[in-house]
Design an enzyme around this catalytic site. Structure first.
Site, mmCIF file in Angstrom:
data_model
loop_
_atom_site.group_PDB
_atom_site.id
_atom_site.type_symbol
_atom_site.label_atom_id
_atom_site.label_comp_id
_atom_site.label_asym_id
_atom_site.label_seq_id
_atom_site.Cartn_x
_atom_site.Cartn_y
_atom_site.Cartn_z
ATOM 1 C CB SER A 37 31.179 33.671 81.951
ATOM 2 O OG SER A 37 31.140 32.504 81.167
ATOM 3 C CG HIS B 73 36.023 33.037 79.568
ATOM 4 N ND1 HIS B 73 35.068 33.565 78.720
ATOM 5 C CD2 HIS B 73 35.333 32.403 80.558
ATOM 6 C CE1 HIS B 73 33.858 33.251 79.170
ATOM 7 N NE2 HIS B 73 33.991 32.558 80.281
ATOM 8 C CG ASP C 294 36.698 34.906 76.059
ATOM 9 O OD1 ASP C 294 36.808 33.663 76.136
ATOM 10 O OD2 ASP C 294 35.844 35.552 76.687
#
Length: 302
Positions: A105, A281, A253
């Protein structure tokens, strides 16, 4: 039992907590966590698998998370470049000129920034659950929240379930520590996606550990403010990346649908895209995914 060497290092006026595992002579894997998440978000099981494979591993707490310093954002605002400088400072303080950078991320955006602007620091890049660092998701989010269709030239917004969670979360009571922790666990549940089972006890233990470690849990929200600060350094072409790159992305995700991972891989020369079936995610609260991610990192960094 996995034990590491803890060390505080300096990045400008900020003190950062770091932890190093394995033999100093082995190739270094630097684990860079995502938004508002301390370094222990990288589970011990993954670290141990990497060390066993002949790598030394460093993980650390971003500023405003865990045991690292909290920053007064209104007087000392920061952006992606500053978080990348923190990451480079971690390597410097451990005497590591270059590392296999593994980010998830926000951590993957930091890895992209380093691979573009400080390529000598990045031996290989693994970018997980991310989007091109120059992609501004704000307009897509705004259209989705307003019930408008996505523009044809932009990457897709988060899933409807995730956006509903964001809206509902804004009115969720957080007057007690227990309420705040419950809300955080629910966020991790949504980020897990809807296909693979969610290990709620593991997520709750992690959240409790985060609250125990943090100087100021609320300071982690500064990462969202930093993410909204845009400059030309974020718009630099990813075609400048020369490090061998693996893009790991979950098929489920909810924050960055798979098109984000595909776009990232397409912009980096010779990058390899690996879609992980069922992964959301954050992969570390679903059984079996930690081993899967570790295997992918080991293959890529060999």
């Amino acid at each position: 039992m996995l034990t590491g060497e803890e060390k505080f290092v300096r990045s400008g006026h900020v003190r950062l907590w770091t932890e190093r595992f394995g033999r100093p002579g082995d190739p270094t894997v630097l684990l860079v966590m995502g938004t508002s998440t301390p370094g222990i978000g990288w589970p011990d099981e993954l670290v141990e698998a990497l060390v066993t494979s002949g790598r030394q591993v460093i993980r650390f707490d971003h500023r405003d998370t865990g045991r690292s310093d909290s920053v007064e954002f209104t007087t000392h605002p920061y952006a992606l470049a500053d978080l990348a400088a923190d990451t480079a400072a971690v390597l410097d303080s451990h005497g590591v000129p270059a590392a296999h950078v593994v980010g998830t991320s926000l951590g993957a955006a930091i890895g992209q920034w380093l691979a573009v602007h400080q390529p000598a620091r990045v031996r290989t890049l693994t970018a997980m659950a991310s989007s091109p660092m120059g992609n501004n998701p704000g307009p897509a989010w705004a259209r989705a929240l307003a019930g408008q269709p996505a523009a044809t030239d932009e990457l897709p917004p988060p899933t409807a379930r995730f956006l509903h969670h964001v809206m509902a979360s804004a009115t969720t009571p957080r007057t007690t520590v227990r309420q705040r922790m419950d809300a955080d666990v629910q966020t991790w549940r949504v980020l897990n996606g809807d296909v693979l089972p969610f290990d709620e006890p593991a997520a709750r233990r992690f959240v409790e550990d985060c609250y125990t470690r943090a100087h100021d849990v609320t300071a982690a929200a500064n990462h969202d403010l930093a993410g909204r600060r845009w400059a030309d350094d974020r718009r630099a072409s990813l075609s400048r990346i020369t490090a061998a790159t693996l893009v790991l992305h979950g098929s489920e995700d909810p924050l960055f649908p798979p098109a984000h991972g595909a776009a990232l891989a397409a912009q980096i020369p010779a990058a390899r895209l690996e879609i992980v079936p069922g992964m959301g995610h954050h992969p570390f609260f679903s059984s079996g995914l930690t081993e899967r991610i570790a295997d992918s990192i080991i293959r890529h960094t060999t």
